[in-house]
Structures are given as C-alpha cells and as structure tokens.
Design an enzyme around this catalytic site. Structure first.
Site, PDB file in Angstrom:
ATOM      1  N   ASP A 329      -8.374 -10.252  10.820  1.00  0.00           N
ATOM      2  CA  ASP A 329      -7.139  -9.478  10.919  1.00  0.00           C
ATOM      3  C   ASP A 329      -6.459  -9.492   9.562  1.00  0.00           C
ATOM      4  O   ASP A 329      -6.297 -10.558   8.965  1.00  0.00           O
ATOM      5  CB  ASP A 329      -6.219 -10.107  11.975  1.00  0.00           C
ATOM      6  CG  ASP A 329      -5.103  -9.188  12.431  1.00  0.00           C
ATOM      7  OD1 ASP A 329      -4.520  -8.508  11.565  1.00  0.00           O
ATOM      8  OD2 ASP A 329      -4.802  -9.159  13.640  1.00  0.00           O
ATOM      9  N   ARG A 331      -3.414  -7.799   9.061  1.00  0.00           N
ATOM     10  CA  ARG A 331      -2.045  -7.313   9.211  1.00  0.00           C
ATOM     11  C   ARG A 331      -1.024  -8.273   8.626  1.00  0.00           C
ATOM     12  O   ARG A 331       0.012  -7.867   8.128  1.00  0.00           O
ATOM     13  CB  ARG A 331      -1.733  -7.062  10.692  1.00  0.00           C
ATOM     14  CG  ARG A 331      -2.406  -5.831  11.239  1.00  0.00           C
ATOM     15  CD  ARG A 331      -2.196  -5.702  12.730  1.00  0.00           C
ATOM     16  NE  ARG A 331      -2.914  -6.736  13.470  1.00  0.00           N
ATOM     17  CZ  ARG A 331      -2.924  -6.826  14.797  1.00  0.00           C
ATOM     18  NH1 ARG A 331      -2.229  -5.957  15.505  1.00  0.00           N
ATOM     19  NH2 ARG A 331      -3.617  -7.765  15.404  1.00  0.00           N
TER      20      ARG A 331
END
Length: 419
Positions: A329, A331
C-alpha cells in the site's frame, strides 16, 4: 488566431546561477495570509515564482498541449469575477499550526481576494481550492428514499431524489520541511528522492533549497459536505465522516471484486442522515487510485489474484499486491488528516470506515473519533468477501473477532474459468 507570447530564451533550473531573493517569501503557519505570502506557481514570469512545480500540476501537460497547438495563450490570466467560495470555511486555529497542515494551502480558496492587488499588478496567483454548491444524484440514494431509509425534507433531500451538497476541490500544496518532519526523514533526503523518482522532472528540488513549497503533479481531494458547512467545526454538532480513496472501477463503473462503491454509498447515506438529524455529514474523496499504486498496477494484481493456484484467497490478498508493486500500500495516510484540520474538525462522532490506517492517522493527529461504523455484511459483494476477510485479519475494524489463519486459508473466491 490567438497571439502567443513565447520567449526563445530558456533558463535551465538545473543551472540556476545566482538567484535573486524570492519576491514573495513563504512563512508557513503564519495566521496572517499577507505575512504568510501567496502561493505563486506561475511559469510565465519565473521571477515571481516561490514554488517548485506549477499550479494544477496534474494537468500541466494538457496545458502544454493547448499552448503548443495555439489554443491557449501562455500569458493568459484568469478572470476571477464571481468565483468566490459559495460558503465560508475558516479561518481555524489549526491554520496557524505549521505542523497540522503541510500538504495544502489553508488560504487557497481565498487567494483571489486576499491578493487581489498583486493579481491586478500581473502576479499570477491562483486559487488552489474552490468551493461551490450542487446537487447529488445517485441511484442508490433514490432507492434509499423509496425504502424510506431517507426521508424527503425539501432542504437536504429534495422531492426528485436529489441531495443538496457543498463541494470543495483541493489541489495539493506541499510544504517540504513539514512533509519531511511528518514522515520523520531529512528534508534533503526527501528532496533528492522526489527528484530521482520523478525522473529529474523538477531539478529545483535539489538546486533551490530556498523554495519550500512543491506543487506536485498528483490528483487532489474533493469534499462533499451535507448540511450546514459551518457545523463541521462546531463541537456541539454531530459529524459523520467517511474518508474514501478513489477506486474508479468500483466508484464509477461498479465492481464485484471490491467494497469501494458500496462503502462510498453507505458513507454518503450515513452523512445525509446525520445532516437531517441536525448534524453534518462529510465525504473526503482522495485521488489515490489502486492504493496510490495506479490503475494499471491494480488490474495486474487482479489478474495475479484470480490466476494463482487455488483461486482468489484472503490468505494471499496482500502478498499478490506486493509481488507486483513491491509494496502492499502506498497511500501512507499521514497526510490525510490535513484536510480535516483545514475544516477545523476536532472530533468525528461517527467515522464510517473500517481502516486501521485512516483511524490511526486521524487520532494520531489529535482528532477524536467517538464511534467507528463498519460496512454492513449485506452490502459486501460475494467476491469482495476475500478482500474484506484479508483486511480484517490485517487490522481492519470489526465488531467480530478477526479471522484466523485457518479461516483465511478456506476463503477462496471464484475460479479463473468464470472470468
């Protein structure tokens, strides 16, 4: 035929030479916007610039095409008459804390009026935030009205099923010293990494340490506010909020392999209910497609998940992403709370999210979350249960005990031949 004013002289920013003092120095965190200084991302008069990059960076190449084709005069100045915010936001105490907001300009929606005199002189100062009012039309909300989950009140929910909303669009403005501090890295290292990972696109990252602001060429944020926008910062009013990361394939076109649109719609419905009950609802929509890895990577991961031996499985959900992208991930929710601080939020009564990363980022920034709202099981598509079980095992909020390794090993999605 549009007249284009184009100089034949090119100054390479990789060889800046002796630099004159920045005309508009930035004093990040100063509560007085005039002392803080305007954000100037102009390309037509480099002498005025106090940023790295350019306004609307994610669309700069389209502007370049428009200029190259003669459709746009590069010295064209916007006419900001009647563009002022449809509702007032701020100022809030958080705007004066340089550690609370590092990824956007808190005065971005007021730039045209705060610096009207400089704009009149020809300085290319542009708003990085715009606020308007609109109506939202979604088939799921019409269905909620039909099923009497949402009443028609004539103010928030109209008779034709449309929902009144205040929308704000936010372009990113990164204060590099603040970004580095937020991530616990040296600013010099951050600048060098940004320079290298963008293929040397912005040499000023390493040649102009006097420029503290970076206008990155990435997507921004859109806010959807239901009810009285001023109530968001009022601790006496209840706030329902969902922070949603973009998933074009589900949010726009629908998908049976993830929970993105169901959770987005559920968040909107909860936000509308909160507004109708006298509080306010908020959706924060961020452009972080495919966990900020991009849609191409996401689709490659989908193929890898479906074609692996045994079919799609919760036990290998994150592993398949890491195999393709090198990271599970990207983000990194550390910057996400900035937009909440811009709105003056100090507490969220109902947080419509199961994400542990979002929860930790928000509460770690000093905002209280009083209740977490999970996605109802009935709204989870059959083939998205693999995703949900994997996320619960990884720390997602759930009223139930997280699944065990044995549970995950037996959670298998549809076999490849059904695709």
């Amino acid at each position: 035929m549009t007249t284009i004013n184009r100089s034949t002289h090119i100054r390479l920013t990789s060889h800046p030479g002796a630099q004159a003092p920045v005309r508009f120095p930035i004093r990040w965190g100063d509560p007085d916007p005039r002392r803080r200084g305007p954000v100037v991302g102009t390309v037509s008069n480099p002498a005025d610039r106090n940023t790295i990059g350019t306004h609307g960076g994610s669309y700069s190449l389209y502007r370049a095409l428009a200029v190259s084709s003669g459709a746009l005069n590069p010295i064209q100045r916007p006419d900001y008459r009647n563009t002022s915010p449809a509702v007032s936001i701020g100022p809030h105490p958080q705007w004066a804390d340089p550690a609370k907001i590092v990824s956007l300009d808190p005065f971005g929606h007021l730039a045209a009026e705060l610096f009207a005199d400089l704009i009149a002189e020809g300085v290319d100062i542009r708003p990085t935030i715009a606020i308007t009012k609109a109506r939202l039309t979604m088939i799921e909300l019409h269905e909620a009205i039909r099923l009497k989950r949402l009443p028609i009140d004539g103010t928030i929910v109209h008779g034709n099923g449309d929902v009144a909303v205040t929308k704000a669009a936010i372009d990113p403005v990164w204060h590099l010293p603040g970004i580095a501090a937020r991530f616990g890295v040296e600013e010099d290292q951050l600048r060098r990494t940004l320079f290298e990972q963008t293929g040397g696109m912005y040499p000023e990252l390493v040649t102009r340490p006097d420029l503290a602001l970076f206008l990155p060429p990435i997507g921004g944020i859109t806010l959807y506010i239901f009810g009285d926008a001023a109530a968001i910062a009022d601790p006496k009013r209840t706030l329902a909020c969902r922070v949603h990361d973009e998933c074009n394939g589900s949010d726009v076109f629908g998908s049976d392999i993830c929970t993105c649109r169901p959770y987005l719609v559920h968040g909107i419905e909860e936000a509308v209910k909160e507004a109708q009950a006298g509080g306010v609802g908020l959706i924060v929509y961020t452009r972080k497609e495919g966990r900020a890895l991009g849609e191409v990577t996401k689709f490659l991961v989908y193929n890898a998940r479906k074609r692996q031996e045994g079919g799609d499985q919760a036990a290998t959900y994150f592993e398949r992403t890491e195999c393709v992208a090198g990271v599970q991930d990207a983000r990194f929710q550390q910057l996400m709370p900035d937009i909440l601080h811009w709105l003056g939020i100090t507490k969220i009564d109902r947080f419509v999210s199961m994400s542990d990363m979002k929860y930790d980022a928000i509460t770690g920034s000093g905002i209280e979350i009083r209740e977490r709202v999970a996605l109802p099981d009935a709204l989870i598509p059959v083939d998205a249960r693999v995703e949900m079980e994997a996320k619960k095992a990884a720390g997602y909020f759930s009223a139930d005990a997280p699944p065990t390794a044995d549970d995950l090993a037996h959670t298998i999605g549809r076999p490849l031949e059904k695709y």
